[in-house]
Design a protein around this motif. Structure first.
Motif, PDB file in Angstrom:
ATOM      1  N   THR A 117       0.829  -1.214   0.000  1.00 36.15           N
ATOM      2  CA  THR A 117       0.000   0.000   0.000  1.00 36.15           C
ATOM      3  C   THR A 117       0.857   1.255   0.000  1.00 36.15           C
ATOM      4  OG1 THR A 117      -1.784  -1.152   1.179  1.00 36.15           O
ATOM      5  CG2 THR A 117      -1.776   1.255   1.256  1.00 36.15           C
ATOM      6  N   LEU A 118       1.921   1.260   0.792  1.00 32.54           N
ATOM      7  CA  LEU A 118       2.796   2.428   0.857  1.00 32.54           C
ATOM      8  C   LEU A 118       3.525   2.678  -0.455  1.00 32.54           C
ATOM      9  CD1 LEU A 118       4.291   1.906   4.430  1.00 32.54           C
ATOM     10  CD2 LEU A 118       2.793   3.771   3.704  1.00 32.54           C
ATOM     11  N   GLN A 119       3.624   1.649  -1.280  1.00 31.48           N
ATOM     12  CA  GLN A 119       4.240   1.814  -2.601  1.00 31.48           C
ATOM     13  C   GLN A 119       3.218   2.083  -3.697  1.00 31.48           C
ATOM     14  OE1 GLN A 119       7.893  -0.886  -3.343  1.00 31.48           O
ATOM     15  NE2 GLN A 119       6.603  -2.051  -1.946  1.00 31.48           N
ATOM     16  N   GLY A 120       1.932   2.135  -3.315  1.00 30.86           N
ATOM     17  CA  GLY A 120       0.894   2.387  -4.290  1.00 30.86           C
ATOM     18  C   GLY A 120       0.419   1.154  -5.027  1.00 30.86           C
ATOM     19  N   VAL A 121       0.779  -0.035  -4.530  1.00 29.69           N
ATOM     20  CA  VAL A 121       0.327  -1.288  -5.146  1.00 29.69           C
ATOM     21  C   VAL A 121      -1.117  -1.553  -4.724  1.00 29.69           C
ATOM     22  CG1 VAL A 121       0.728  -3.783  -5.304  1.00 29.69           C
ATOM     23  CG2 VAL A 121       2.671  -2.202  -5.134  1.00 29.69           C
TER      24      VAL A 121
END
Length: 235
Positions: A117-121
């Motif tokens: 989530t923090l990587q935008g996945v």
């Protein structure tokens, strides 16, 4: 005040080691210059390492003494083991609870979902990646962390256990990044590159050294106290 100070210190140490692990992986294994590293991935690993180890693990580990005490004091447990083993069983119980309850039910899902989530996945992609590599990841966790946590709960004072885990997590994070976060790698990065193969072998040997050292320490304690399998101390 002491608890807050411990949380802050452990969070800072764990976050710094997570940052170092990802930076080392990207610059050495993936051969990226500092100007082109994946800053979003580095931020994700740093925040997760600091928050989970520094905050969550401090709270989770504080629950183990009460859990161990309730199990040791049960009639069933007292019938199973001699009296002199009761005070040395907390380490065993904590190790089992940590690796076979905490890790599969909380740590691994949190890692995949939070870092993704923090990587935008997208969440669905993170869940799919977790499902695809679940047993391989869990098996690797058990191989690496069971012996380490057995020694950690047996010989390391409670206030220093998260720091010890953060140190070992430096190695584990690099292994996890190399093997399971393939979506973060540049297309040009080859898993057969000399950098990748060297680092992977180095980490495997380091993990084996940690397990061997853990076994030697446990064996020395068993010989010293002469209590057979009851080698883990309770703090």
């Amino acid at each position: 005040m002491a608890w807050r100070a411990t949380i802050k210190k452990d969070t800072a140490i764990a976050g710094l080691l997570g940052l170092s692990a990802d930076m080392f992986t990207q610059t050495v294994c993936e051969n990226k210059p500092l100007s082109s590293i994946d800053k979003q991935r580095t931020l994700a690993i740093t925040l997760f390492s600091g928050a989970y180890l520094g905050i969550a693990c401090n709270y989770i580990y504080s629950l183990y003494p009460a859990l161990s005490s309730s199990i040791v004091q049960s009639n069933f447990f007292r019938k199973m083991l001699p009296r002199y083993c009761e005070t040395r069983s907390a380490g065993v119980i904590s190790t089992v609870a940590d690796n076979f309850v905490h890790v599969p039910m909380l740590y691994l899902p949190s890692y995949f979902l939070a870092v993704g989530t923090l990587q935008g996945v997208p969440v669905n992609n993170s869940i799919r990646e977790m499902q695809d590599s679940w047993w391989t990841t869990l098996g690797s966790c058990w191989v690496f962390w069971v012996p380490f946590m057995a020694v950690n709960f047996a010989f390391v004072p409670p206030t220093q256990r998260v720091k010890a885990v953060a140190g070992a997590n430096f190695c584990w994070t690099m292994l996890a990044l190399l093997r399971y976060t393939t979506t973060c790698l540049e297309p040009s990065v080859s898993y057969n590159s000399p950098h990748y193969m060297f680092l992977e072998r180095f980490l495997v040997y380091l993990a084996m050294a940690i397990m061997l050292l853990s076994a030697v320490i446990a064996w020395q304690e068993m010989v010293r106290v002469r209590l057979g399998p009851c080698i883990l101390r309770s703090y």
